[in-house]
Design a protein around this motif. Structure first.
Motif, short mmCIF file in Angstrom:
data_model
loop_
_atom_site.label_atom_id
_atom_site.label_comp_id
_atom_site.label_asym_id
_atom_site.label_seq_id
_atom_site.Cartn_x
_atom_site.Cartn_y
_atom_site.Cartn_z
N HIS A 1 37.80 -19.44 3.09
CA HIS A 1 39.05 -20.10 3.46
C HIS A 1 40.23 -19.51 2.70
O HIS A 1 40.17 -19.32 1.48
CB HIS A 1 38.98 -21.60 3.17
CG HIS A 1 40.29 -22.30 3.39
ND1 HIS A 1 40.84 -22.47 4.64
CD2 HIS A 1 41.19 -22.84 2.51
CE1 HIS A 1 42.01 -23.10 4.52
NE2 HIS A 1 42.24 -23.32 3.25
N ARG B 1 38.74 -29.36 -1.81
CA ARG B 1 37.95 -28.21 -2.26
C ARG B 1 36.68 -28.66 -2.98
O ARG B 1 35.66 -27.97 -2.93
CB ARG B 1 38.79 -27.30 -3.16
CG ARG B 1 39.04 -27.82 -4.56
CD ARG B 1 40.03 -27.01 -5.33
NE ARG B 1 39.56 -25.66 -5.62
CZ ARG B 1 40.05 -24.93 -6.64
NH1 ARG B 1 41.00 -25.41 -7.45
NH2 ARG B 1 39.58 -23.71 -6.84
N VAL C 1 38.22 -33.96 5.86
CA VAL C 1 39.40 -33.09 5.92
C VAL C 1 40.02 -33.19 7.31
O VAL C 1 39.38 -32.85 8.31
CB VAL C 1 39.03 -31.63 5.59
CG1 VAL C 1 40.23 -30.71 5.78
CG2 VAL C 1 38.50 -31.53 4.16
N ASN D 1 38.53 -20.93 -3.33
CA ASN D 1 38.60 -22.39 -3.29
C ASN D 1 37.41 -23.06 -3.96
O ASN D 1 37.54 -24.13 -4.55
CB ASN D 1 38.68 -22.86 -1.84
CG ASN D 1 39.74 -22.14 -1.05
OD1 ASN D 1 40.90 -22.49 -1.09
ND2 ASN D 1 39.35 -21.10 -0.31
N ILE E 1 36.96 -24.65 5.17
CA ILE E 1 37.32 -25.99 4.69
C ILE E 1 37.70 -26.95 5.81
O ILE E 1 37.50 -28.17 5.68
CB ILE E 1 38.48 -25.90 3.66
CG1 ILE E 1 38.55 -27.16 2.80
CG2 ILE E 1 39.81 -25.62 4.34
CD1 ILE E 1 39.48 -27.04 1.60
N GLU E 2 38.23 -26.44 6.95
CA GLU E 2 38.73 -27.35 7.98
C GLU E 2 37.64 -28.19 8.62
O GLU E 2 37.92 -29.27 9.15
CB GLU E 2 39.48 -26.56 9.05
CG GLU E 2 40.84 -26.04 8.63
CD GLU E 2 40.78 -24.68 7.94
OE1 GLU E 2 41.84 -24.15 7.59
OE2 GLU E 2 39.65 -24.15 7.75
N TYR F 1 44.43 -31.29 -1.73
CA TYR F 1 43.66 -30.04 -1.68
C TYR F 1 42.57 -30.03 -2.74
O TYR F 1 41.44 -29.60 -2.47
CB TYR F 1 44.58 -28.84 -1.86
CG TYR F 1 43.83 -27.56 -2.18
CD1 TYR F 1 43.13 -26.87 -1.20
CD2 TYR F 1 43.80 -27.07 -3.49
CE1 TYR F 1 42.42 -25.72 -1.50
CE2 TYR F 1 43.10 -25.92 -3.80
CZ TYR F 1 42.41 -25.24 -2.81
OH TYR F 1 41.71 -24.11 -3.13
N THR G 1 44.26 -28.46 3.05
CA THR G 1 43.75 -27.08 3.07
C THR G 1 44.62 -26.12 2.28
O THR G 1 44.28 -24.93 2.16
CB THR G 1 43.65 -26.56 4.52
OG1 THR G 1 44.97 -26.31 5.04
CG2 THR G 1 42.94 -27.56 5.41
#
Length: 276
Positions: free
Chosen positions: A60, A32, A15, A65, A9-10, A28, A21
Protein backbone atom coordinates in the motif's frame (compact mmCIF):
# COMPACT_ATOMS: atom_id res chain seq x y z
CA UNK A 1 6.09 -24.77 0.59
CA UNK A 2 6.91 -21.07 0.14
CA UNK A 3 4.14 -18.47 0.44
CA UNK A 4 4.03 -14.79 -0.54
CA UNK A 5 1.49 -12.61 1.30
CA UNK A 6 0.76 -9.36 -0.56
CA UNK A 7 -1.07 -6.94 1.74
CA UNK A 8 -3.05 -3.81 0.87
CA UNK A 9 -5.06 -1.66 3.28
CA UNK A 10 -8.36 -0.70 1.60
CA UNK A 11 -9.75 -4.23 1.94
CA UNK A 12 -8.93 -4.57 5.64
CA UNK A 13 -11.81 -4.99 8.11
CA UNK A 14 -12.88 -1.65 9.58
CA UNK A 15 -11.29 0.49 6.85
CA UNK A 16 -13.86 2.65 5.02
CA UNK A 17 -12.51 6.18 4.57
CA UNK A 18 -9.52 7.57 2.61
CA UNK A 19 -8.26 9.19 5.82
CA UNK A 20 -7.58 5.73 7.21
CA UNK A 21 -5.24 4.98 4.31
CA UNK A 22 -3.11 8.15 4.50
CA UNK A 23 -0.19 8.53 6.91
CA UNK A 24 -0.13 11.38 9.40
CA UNK A 25 -3.26 10.89 11.47
CA UNK A 26 -4.59 8.70 14.27
CA UNK A 27 -7.08 6.87 12.05
CA UNK A 28 -4.27 5.71 9.77
CA UNK A 29 -2.23 4.49 12.74
CA UNK A 30 -5.17 2.34 13.84
CA UNK A 31 -5.75 1.06 10.28
CA UNK A 32 -2.11 0.09 9.76
CA UNK A 33 -2.26 -1.96 12.96
CA UNK A 34 -5.31 -3.80 11.62
CA UNK A 35 -3.50 -4.29 8.31
CA UNK A 36 -0.52 -5.72 10.17
CA UNK A 37 -2.68 -8.07 12.23
CA UNK A 38 -4.54 -9.46 9.18
CA UNK A 39 -1.26 -9.99 7.34
CA UNK A 40 0.22 -11.73 10.37
CA UNK A 41 -2.88 -13.93 10.69
CA UNK A 42 -2.19 -15.11 7.13
CA UNK A 43 1.45 -15.75 8.08
CA UNK A 44 0.53 -17.75 11.18
CA UNK A 45 -2.06 -19.75 9.28
CA UNK A 46 0.40 -20.53 6.50
CA UNK A 47 2.98 -21.81 9.00
CA UNK A 48 0.30 -23.78 10.87
CA UNK A 49 -0.57 -25.42 7.55
CA UNK A 50 3.01 -26.48 6.91
CA UNK A 51 4.61 -23.59 4.99
CA UNK A 52 8.39 -23.62 5.13
CA UNK A 53 8.91 -19.91 4.38
CA UNK A 54 6.59 -16.89 4.20
CA UNK A 55 7.29 -13.46 2.72
CA UNK A 56 5.00 -10.49 3.43
CA UNK A 57 4.88 -7.70 0.85
CA UNK A 58 3.66 -4.30 2.10
CA UNK A 59 1.63 -3.30 -0.96
CA UNK A 60 0.00 0.00 0.00
CA UNK A 61 1.10 3.53 -0.83
CA UNK A 62 4.73 4.04 0.07
CA UNK A 63 5.05 0.32 0.94
CA UNK A 64 6.05 1.03 4.55
CA UNK A 65 2.84 0.66 6.52
CA UNK A 66 3.29 -2.71 8.23
CA UNK A 67 4.65 -2.83 11.78
CA UNK A 68 7.57 -5.28 11.74
CA UNK A 69 7.64 -5.89 15.50
CA UNK A 70 4.09 -7.29 15.43
CA UNK A 71 4.89 -10.19 13.08
CA UNK A 72 5.63 -13.83 13.65
CA UNK A 73 9.42 -13.99 13.93
CA UNK A 74 9.62 -16.51 11.08
CA UNK A 75 8.24 -14.10 8.47
CA UNK A 76 10.31 -12.10 5.99
CA UNK A 77 9.02 -8.57 5.27
CA UNK A 78 9.30 -6.78 1.91
CA UNK A 79 9.15 -3.04 2.57
CA UNK A 80 9.85 0.24 0.74
CA UNK A 81 9.99 1.40 -2.86
CA UNK A 82 10.82 1.59 -5.73
CA UNK A 83 10.72 -2.09 -6.56
CA UNK A 84 10.50 -3.81 -9.92
CA UNK A 85 7.52 -6.07 -9.20
CA UNK A 86 5.56 -3.63 -7.07
CA UNK A 87 2.80 -5.35 -5.10
CA UNK A 88 4.28 -8.74 -6.01
CA UNK A 89 7.85 -8.13 -4.90
CA UNK A 90 8.90 -11.39 -3.29
CA UNK A 91 8.11 -13.45 -6.37
CA UNK A 92 11.87 -13.43 -6.90
CA UNK A 93 12.03 -16.06 -4.13
CA UNK A 94 9.83 -18.42 -6.23
CA UNK A 95 6.88 -18.98 -3.87
CA UNK A 96 4.39 -21.69 -4.79
CA UNK A 97 1.34 -19.85 -3.39
CA UNK A 98 0.28 -16.20 -3.20
CA UNK A 99 -2.19 -14.68 -0.74
CA UNK A 100 -3.78 -11.28 -1.47
CA UNK A 101 -4.81 -9.81 1.88
CA UNK A 102 -6.82 -6.59 2.21
CA UNK A 103 -7.29 -6.08 -1.53
CA UNK A 104 -10.10 -3.98 -3.06
CA UNK A 105 -12.31 -3.74 -6.13
CA UNK A 106 -11.26 -2.00 -9.34
CA UNK A 107 -11.75 1.66 -10.22
CA UNK A 108 -15.28 2.99 -10.67
CA UNK A 109 -16.92 -0.10 -9.24
CA UNK A 110 -19.09 -0.08 -6.09
CA UNK A 111 -16.51 -1.57 -3.76
CA UNK A 112 -15.20 0.13 -0.65
CA UNK A 113 -12.41 2.58 -1.58
CA UNK A 114 -12.36 1.03 -5.06
CA UNK A 115 -9.55 2.16 -7.36
CA UNK A 116 -6.84 0.77 -9.61
CA UNK A 117 -3.25 1.56 -8.60
CA UNK A 118 -3.68 5.35 -8.40
CA UNK A 119 -7.08 6.95 -7.86
CA UNK A 120 -5.78 10.42 -8.72
CA UNK A 121 -4.50 9.31 -12.12
CA UNK A 122 -6.28 6.19 -13.43
CA UNK A 123 -10.01 5.87 -14.12
CA UNK A 124 -9.88 2.54 -15.95
CA UNK A 125 -7.31 -0.03 -17.01
CA UNK A 126 -8.12 -2.72 -19.59
CA UNK A 127 -6.12 -5.59 -21.06
CA UNK A 128 -7.21 -6.75 -24.50
CA UNK A 129 -10.55 -5.03 -23.91
CA UNK A 130 -11.23 -6.54 -20.45
CA UNK A 131 -11.26 -4.16 -17.48
CA UNK A 132 -8.79 -5.18 -14.77
CA UNK A 133 -7.97 -4.14 -11.24
CA UNK A 134 -4.88 -4.58 -9.13
CA UNK A 135 -5.65 -8.18 -8.21
CA UNK A 136 -6.10 -9.19 -11.85
CA UNK A 137 -2.87 -7.48 -12.92
CA UNK A 138 -0.71 -8.74 -10.10
CA UNK A 139 -2.35 -12.15 -9.91
CA UNK A 140 -1.55 -12.73 -13.55
CA UNK A 141 2.02 -11.61 -12.89
CA UNK A 142 2.26 -14.12 -10.04
CA UNK A 143 0.94 -16.93 -12.23
CA UNK A 144 3.41 -16.16 -14.98
CA UNK A 145 6.16 -16.39 -12.37
CA UNK A 146 4.94 -19.86 -11.43
CA UNK A 147 2.89 -19.09 -8.29
CA UNK A 148 -0.77 -19.87 -7.73
CA UNK A 149 -3.14 -17.25 -6.27
CA UNK A 150 -4.65 -19.27 -3.43
CA UNK A 151 -6.24 -16.86 -0.93
CA UNK A 152 -8.07 -13.54 -1.34
CA UNK A 153 -9.53 -11.25 1.34
CA UNK A 154 -11.47 -8.00 1.11
CA UNK A 155 -15.04 -6.84 0.58
CA UNK A 156 -17.83 -8.66 -1.23
CA UNK A 157 -17.52 -6.63 -4.44
CA UNK A 158 -13.82 -7.45 -4.67
CA UNK A 159 -14.61 -11.13 -4.16
CA UNK A 160 -17.27 -11.18 -6.87
CA UNK A 161 -14.92 -9.48 -9.34
CA UNK A 162 -11.82 -11.50 -8.57
CA UNK A 163 -12.72 -15.08 -7.65
CA UNK A 164 -13.68 -16.04 -11.22
CA UNK A 165 -10.18 -15.07 -12.36
CA UNK A 166 -8.47 -17.59 -10.07
CA UNK A 167 -10.35 -20.92 -10.07
CA UNK A 168 -9.81 -22.81 -6.85
CA UNK A 169 -8.77 -19.79 -4.80
CA UNK A 170 -10.31 -19.28 -1.35
CA UNK A 171 -12.05 -15.99 -0.48
CA UNK A 172 -12.55 -14.53 2.99
CA UNK A 173 -15.08 -11.68 3.02
CA UNK A 174 -14.25 -9.28 5.86
CA UNK A 175 -16.80 -6.57 4.99
CA UNK A 176 -19.83 -5.87 2.79
CA UNK A 177 -19.91 -2.72 0.67
CA UNK A 178 -22.88 -0.36 0.74
CA UNK A 179 -20.95 2.24 -1.25
CA UNK A 180 -17.53 3.76 -1.72
CA UNK A 181 -17.08 4.56 1.96
CA UNK A 182 -19.81 2.67 3.81
CA UNK A 183 -20.82 -0.87 4.64
CA UNK A 184 -20.78 -3.60 7.28
CA UNK A 185 -17.54 -5.00 8.65
CA UNK A 186 -16.37 -7.95 10.68
CA UNK A 187 -14.44 -7.04 13.81
CA UNK A 188 -10.65 -7.12 13.47
CA UNK A 189 -10.50 -10.18 15.74
CA UNK A 190 -13.10 -12.08 13.71
CA UNK A 191 -11.41 -11.17 10.44
CA UNK A 192 -8.03 -12.36 11.70
CA UNK A 193 -9.48 -15.63 12.96
CA UNK A 194 -11.12 -16.33 9.59
CA UNK A 195 -7.97 -15.45 7.66
CA UNK A 196 -5.79 -17.62 9.91
CA UNK A 197 -8.08 -20.63 9.43
CA UNK A 198 -8.32 -20.15 5.67
CA UNK A 199 -4.56 -19.75 5.27
CA UNK A 200 -3.91 -22.93 7.21
CA UNK A 201 -6.42 -24.92 5.17
CA UNK A 202 -5.12 -23.57 1.85
CA UNK A 203 -1.54 -24.60 2.60
CA UNK A 204 -2.60 -27.98 4.00
CA UNK A 205 -4.55 -28.79 0.85
CA UNK A 206 -1.88 -27.52 -1.54
CA UNK A 207 0.06 -30.78 -1.64
CA UNK A 208 -2.91 -32.61 -3.15
CA UNK A 209 -3.77 -29.96 -5.74
CA UNK A 210 -2.85 -30.29 -9.38
CA UNK A 211 -2.13 -26.97 -11.02
CA UNK A 212 -0.05 -25.99 -14.04
CA UNK A 213 1.36 -22.47 -13.90
CA UNK A 214 0.64 -20.10 -16.77
CA UNK A 215 3.74 -19.96 -19.02
CA UNK A 216 5.42 -16.58 -18.83
CA UNK A 217 3.97 -14.24 -21.47
CA UNK A 218 1.88 -17.16 -22.74
CA UNK A 219 -0.58 -14.88 -24.48
CA UNK A 220 2.10 -12.95 -26.36
CA UNK A 221 1.55 -9.25 -26.89
CA UNK A 222 -1.05 -7.51 -24.73
CA UNK A 223 -3.01 -4.39 -25.60
CA UNK A 224 -3.29 -2.13 -22.55
CA UNK A 225 -5.81 0.70 -22.68
CA UNK A 226 -5.68 3.34 -19.96
CA UNK A 227 -8.33 5.95 -19.25
CA UNK A 228 -6.98 8.76 -17.07
CA UNK A 229 -8.81 11.24 -14.87
CA UNK A 230 -7.94 14.45 -16.78
CA UNK A 231 -6.60 15.53 -20.15
CA UNK A 232 -3.64 17.11 -18.33
CA UNK A 233 -2.60 13.65 -17.16
CA UNK A 234 -2.90 12.36 -20.72
CA UNK A 235 -0.68 15.23 -21.87
CA UNK A 236 1.91 14.21 -19.29
CA UNK A 237 1.74 10.47 -19.91
CA UNK A 238 2.10 10.91 -23.67
CA UNK A 239 5.70 11.88 -23.02
CA UNK A 240 6.15 8.11 -22.60
CA UNK A 241 7.32 7.11 -26.10
CA UNK A 242 5.34 3.87 -26.48
CA UNK A 243 1.94 5.34 -25.59
CA UNK A 244 -0.61 6.13 -28.27
CA UNK A 245 -3.28 8.75 -27.58
CA UNK A 246 -6.79 7.57 -28.48
CA UNK A 247 -8.75 10.62 -27.28
CA UNK A 248 -8.48 13.37 -24.68
CA UNK A 249 -8.25 10.97 -21.73
CA UNK A 250 -7.54 7.55 -23.26
CA UNK A 251 -4.12 6.08 -24.00
CA UNK A 252 -3.04 2.70 -25.30
CA UNK A 253 0.08 0.65 -25.87
CA UNK A 254 1.14 -2.84 -26.82
CA UNK A 255 3.26 -4.77 -24.33
CA UNK A 256 5.20 -8.03 -24.67
CA UNK A 257 3.79 -9.37 -21.39
CA UNK A 258 2.12 -8.60 -18.09
CA UNK A 259 5.31 -7.57 -16.28
CA UNK A 260 5.85 -4.87 -18.90
CA UNK A 261 2.27 -3.62 -18.33
CA UNK A 262 2.65 -3.52 -14.55
CA UNK A 263 5.98 -1.74 -14.62
CA UNK A 264 4.70 0.84 -17.12
CA UNK A 265 1.60 1.59 -15.05
CA UNK A 266 3.69 2.02 -11.93
CA UNK A 267 6.02 4.43 -13.74
CA UNK A 268 3.04 6.47 -14.98
CA UNK A 269 1.63 6.50 -11.45
CA UNK A 270 4.89 7.97 -10.18
CA UNK A 271 4.88 10.56 -12.99
CA UNK A 272 1.40 11.72 -11.97
CA UNK A 273 2.75 13.30 -8.79
CA UNK A 274 4.06 16.13 -10.98
CA UNK A 275 0.46 17.35 -11.35
CA UNK A 276 -0.73 17.01 -7.77
Amino acid sequence: MKVLVSTDIEGIAGVFHPEQTRPGNAEYEAARRCMTHEANAAVEGAFDGGASQVWVNDSHGGFRNLLPDAFDARAHLVLGKPRTLGMMAGLEASPERVFMIGYHACAQSRGILAHTINSFAFARVALDGEEVGEAALYGRLAEERGARVALLTGDDVFGAQTLPLFPGARFVCVKTAHGYSSGITETPAAACDAIRRAAKEVVQSASSERWAPRPRDACGSLRCELRVQTSALADLFCQWPTLERIDAVTLASDAPGIEHVVRTLNCLSAMSFMLR
